[in-house]
Design an enzyme around this catalytic site. Structure first.
Site, PDB file in Angstrom:
ATOM      1  N   ASP A   1      -6.661 -39.878  71.611  1.00 36.91           N
ATOM      2  CA  ASP A   1      -7.377 -41.133  71.856  1.00 36.91           C
ATOM      3  C   ASP A   1      -8.130 -41.636  70.636  1.00 36.91           C
ATOM      4  O   ASP A   1      -8.568 -42.782  70.601  1.00 36.91           O
ATOM      5  CB  ASP A   1      -8.431 -40.884  72.952  1.00 36.91           C
ATOM      6  CG  ASP A   1      -7.935 -41.264  74.329  1.00 36.91           C
ATOM      7  OD1 ASP A   1      -7.006 -42.063  74.420  1.00 36.91           O
ATOM      8  OD2 ASP A   1      -8.499 -40.744  75.309  1.00 36.91           O
ATOM      9  N   CYS A   2      -8.350 -40.756  69.711  1.00 38.16           N
ATOM     10  CA  CYS A   2      -9.197 -41.095  68.561  1.00 38.16           C
ATOM     11  C   CYS A   2      -8.386 -41.467  67.327  1.00 38.16           C
ATOM     12  O   CYS A   2      -8.957 -41.758  66.283  1.00 38.16           O
ATOM     13  CB  CYS A   2     -10.127 -39.936  68.247  1.00 38.16           C
ATOM     14  SG  CYS A   2     -11.196 -39.569  69.628  1.00 38.16           S
TER      15      CYS A   2
END
Ligand code: BGC
Ligand code: NOJ
Length: 815
Positions: free
Chosen positions: A485-486
């Site tokens: 997600d990052c």
């Protein structure tokens, strides 16, 4: 090194022997619609279905002391005041024990010869929790004491409850009837439900105003009423309604008193709301208290909690696995955690506040992989619910609220791995059940209300979405991010108040993900195998073709010399390549290229795993996510470079992705390595709890890595994809019992010195007892398979055709 507790494997409990654990050690109560979080000091809260929209009791996160609200009991005995769970009063106890069991927590505290035991659980299929209370006089003298109960009500919508005091301080309403405290805030107008906190015995007083019971300038550790020895019989009108009962007890030497408290969520349904103006119709609440006033009903409810878990766990048991950590995780705790992640996704734990995240699209699909064997029917429904939050262009809402089942973009969207996970969950469901009818179920698209497109349509949409959204190297576009997600390659955020998860325009971007390419390979293989099973050879061949194309692209574009590149950023520069200054190698692209079948014929897969071993792995903590960590913030990479080195996605040990490497080792027959790596992140195997800090019985999302100043510190326990994947690793890849479309496949990959073990597996209505023998000290390779004494070629046990319900399987390794 302090000792905080131990596993009682025979009772499937973790026993905590002192209350001041390094962090709150949590248990999860409930598995249908009523849930409770419960720590070793009875901290936590309860909710119905949705921790944001139907929260029943309050909990203040980020508090000091930590874990300071809960299901509390106070004892006033002469001058002394104490709590059997130690908190909130924190008076030193003469004895303390907490047993976290399967769906229940039992806390026992003793002081000055009086013992109070509090057993908390949620009966199956009921919207309530019970605290069974035992008060025992262990002395030779008569003891007089007063016991108080305490909960603080939440006004159901948790975000408003914790932010909008100008309103909430003026809406609280309660009614009291006997020992029943009815919390009915907003019931007069739009709500048709209430919370009941009652006691099964007569009480000697009560309070419903927090100011009266606790005091404005007091805390839960020194509530005014308790120290005064009696409640004030207060009626809350606005402010903060609570539920507190007072029970005066006189216990003869050796005597025991038992009774129960019940905390229930009640929906009024079609019943009239009121008996008279301002007097609610309490029929349902009264019935609940009546039912449980008979303690036999309490005991029966508890017995059914235990029985239910025994039944569930009997589906997969391997009682004689030679390694104790793997044994207790695979047989008990890992399965318990899989239940929790399935139920709660990433919504509600000690780290997920219940208002931040809901049911994650990728998360819940993966959770099914570790859950589907337990309750396939529920997995089926979940798959259809998740699919309904996909949009017709193939993109997905990244999360949805459990109460409404409606997707939302509150934590971003356009995560291009999302669509593919649906294929994995669906394939896992069909492998478990053989039920291909799920593919024909209409489940529509979120942007086409009333549409009746089938699950198979969704799956094909997911495939086309990936194929049609590729970048300059022919690799899938990453969109906002992929599993990581990052890895926000289109975010370019300079504004500290922006969320990385929602910022950035992905339209027209060229950033690509090798991880998604690998995931596509895996999903395509699953789907082709499914089509073949269904007799759809043309569809299988079509998907095989896409597989071959993507594999070619991966091998041509993503091999970096000694490992697979992670991604290409928006400017076309590689991420996770030897040419990068930092973040040269990432774990996810090694894992997914290997799992997807890349590098099999050219030796790259093995090299990729060896690179993981060399740059990322330590036996004490597991594999870091990447190396070297980012020491500076990179605008073009986003949140991944925002964390301090060694934490979270910036080279922390992210347990979830470790499991894929474990599976990778088993693909190469490396049974010793697979177990060694498995143990490196296994909570049960952590020795120094002051260092690890998190619960020893469930996985934590991450452990601070060798690149941080606090290596080995676990964080964010319970709700992590590690759970499902670890269960897949242990049960299927190591112990080797794999549900297949056509039967049970047995393909173990174990340490060479293991002599053998047995797995009991219930599969499609048949119980298989699978005995694995390893006379030659091998890791992998089935030499012979005997099914009820008859030799079977290959390693798939076919389902019996003659109606037999038990099947004996003998597997000898050594091919
Ligand atoms: C975390 C990720 C998480 C994401 C969810 C990020 O801050 O680092 O682990 O997946 O938030 O929105
Ligand atoms: C936690 C999230 O829940 C999950 O969806 C994500 O894949 C990982 N963090 C990695 O960023």
């Amino acid at each position: 090194m302090a000792q905080y507790g131990y596993f009682d494997d025979a009772h499937r409990e973790f026993v905590i022997t002192r209350p001041d654990t390094p962090l709150p050690w949590l248990n999860m109560l409930g598995q249908d619609e009523f849930y409770g979080l419960c720590t070793q000091t009875a901290g936590g809260y309860s909710f119905w279905k949705d921790a944001r929209l139907r929260r029943l009791t309050r909990y203040r996160y980020n508090n000091n002391p930590m874990d300071n609200d809960g299901r509390f009991l106070y004892v006033k005995q002469g001058k002394s005041v104490w709590s059997p769970g130690w908190k909130p009063v924190r008076t030193k106890l003469d004895a303390y024990e907490c047993r976290h069991g399967l769906g229940y927590t039992r806390i026992k505290g003793r002081k000055d010869g009086v013992e109070v035991e509090q057993l908390m659980f949620v009966p199956p299929q009921e919207n309530l929790e019970i605290w069974k209370i035992y008060v025992r006089n262990k002395t030779k003298k008569t003891q007089k004491l007063t016991l108080f109960s305490f909960v603080e009500f939440c006004f159901f919508e948790a975000l408003n409850d914790m932010t909008n005091y100008q309103r909430t301080y003026s809406i609280g309403e309660v009614e009291i009837e006997g020992s029943g405290i009815y919390h009915k805030t907003e019931y007069r107008e739009r709500r048709n439900h209430y919370t009941l906190f009652g006691c099964t015995r007569k009480v000697d007083g009560y309070d419903t105003s927090r100011d009266a019971f606790v005091g404005v300038h007091h805390g839960l550790h020194d509530p005014k009423a308790v120290f005064a020895g009696k409640c004030t019989n207060s009626h809350a009108y606005g402010w903060n309604p609570v539920g507190a009962h007072q029970i005066n007890l006189t216990l003869k030497p050796g005597a025991e008193e038992t009774f129960a408290f019940v905390l229930a969520y009640v929906e009024q349904g079609d019943l009239p709301k009121f008996d008279a103006p301002f007097v609610m119709n309490k029929t349902k609440g009264r019935e609940i208290l009546k039912k449980y006033s008979d303690l036999a009903a309490v005991d029966a409810a508890f017995a059914s909690v235990k029985q239910r878990w025994e039944d569930l766990l009997s589906i997969y048991q391997s009682p004689d696995v030679p390694n104790e950590h793997l044994r207790r995780m695979v047989n008990t705790w890992n399965q318990v955690q899989c239940m929790a992640t399935f139920n709660l996704s990433r919504a509600s734990s000690g780290y997920e506040t219940g208002i931040g995240r809901g049911m994650g699209y990728r998360d819940s699909n993966q959770d099914i992989l570790g859950f589907v064997h337990l309750l396939p029917e529920r997995a089926r429904q979940r798959i259809l619910d998740i699919a309904s939050t996909q949009l017709s262009d193939g993109t997905c809402f990244h999360q949805y609220q459990p109460l409404t089942k409606k997707g939302n973009a509150d934590i971003g969207g356009g995560f291009n791995d999302d669509p593919l996970w649906l294929i994995l969950s669906t394939a896992a469901y069909i492998r478990e059940t053989g039920d291909t009818s799920i593919l024909d179920e209409p489940c529509g698209y979120a942007d086409k209300p009333g549409s009746k497109d089938t699950l198979l349509h969704h799956i094909e949409t997911s495939v086309s979405y990936t194929l049609n959204n590729r970048g300059p190297h022919g690799l899938p576009l990453i969109g906002h991010a992929d599993w990581n997600d990052c890895l926000n390659l289109n975010c370019f955020s300079k504004e500290p108040n922006e969320s990385f998860q929602v910022t950035g325009d992905i339209a027209g971007s060229k950033a690509e993900s090798v991880m998604i390419a690998g995931l596509f390979l895996y999903a395509a293989r699953d789907l082709a195998a499914l089509y073949r099973f269904m007799g759809k050879a043309d569809d299988a061949a079509r998907i095989d073709g896409h597989y071959a194309d993507m594999l070619k692209t991966v091998e041509e574009q993503a091999w970096d010399g000694a490992w697979y590149t992670r991604a290409f950023d928006a400017a076309g520069n590689p991420v996770g390549s030897k040419s990068c200054k930092e973040g040269k190698i990432f774990i996810e692209s090694q894992a997914w290229c290997v799992l997807g079948g890349a590098g099999q014929t050219n030796g790259r897969a093995r090299k990729a795993l060896q690179a993981v071993a060399k740059y990322l792995y330590t036996p004490e903590h597991g594999c870091a996510l990447q190396y070297p960590p980012y020491s500076e913030y990179h605008l073009e990479l986003g949140e991944v470079s925002s964390y301090p080195p060694g934490y979270k996605e910036n080279a922390g040990v992210f347990s979830h992705n470790n499991t894929w490497i474990h599976i990778g080792w088993t693909m190469f027959g490396e049974g010793d390595k697979a177990l060694e790596y498995y143990l490196s992140i296994c909570p049960s195997a952590k020795k120094d709890h002051d260092k690890y800090r998190s619960e020893p019985y469930v996985y934590a999302q991450m452990t601070a890595s060798q690149f941080s100043p606090t290596p080995g510190e676990g964080k964010n326990s319970w709700l992590t994809g590690t759970s499902a994947w670890s269960f897949v690793t242990a049960s299927q890849s190591i112990l080797g019992v794999q549900p297949e479309f056509t039967g049970v496949k047995v393909d173990p990959c174990i340490p060479k010195k293991w002599k053998g073990y047995t797995v009991q597996r219930k599969f499609r209505g048949v119980t298989y007892t699978i005995e694995v023998k390893n006379p030659k000290g091998k890791s992998k390779g089935v030499k012979s398979l005997l099914v009820d004494g008859a030799k079977v070629a290959g390693n798939i046990v076919p389902p019996p055709t003659d109606g037999r319900k038990t099947v004996q399987v003998e597997v000898i390794l050594g091919a």
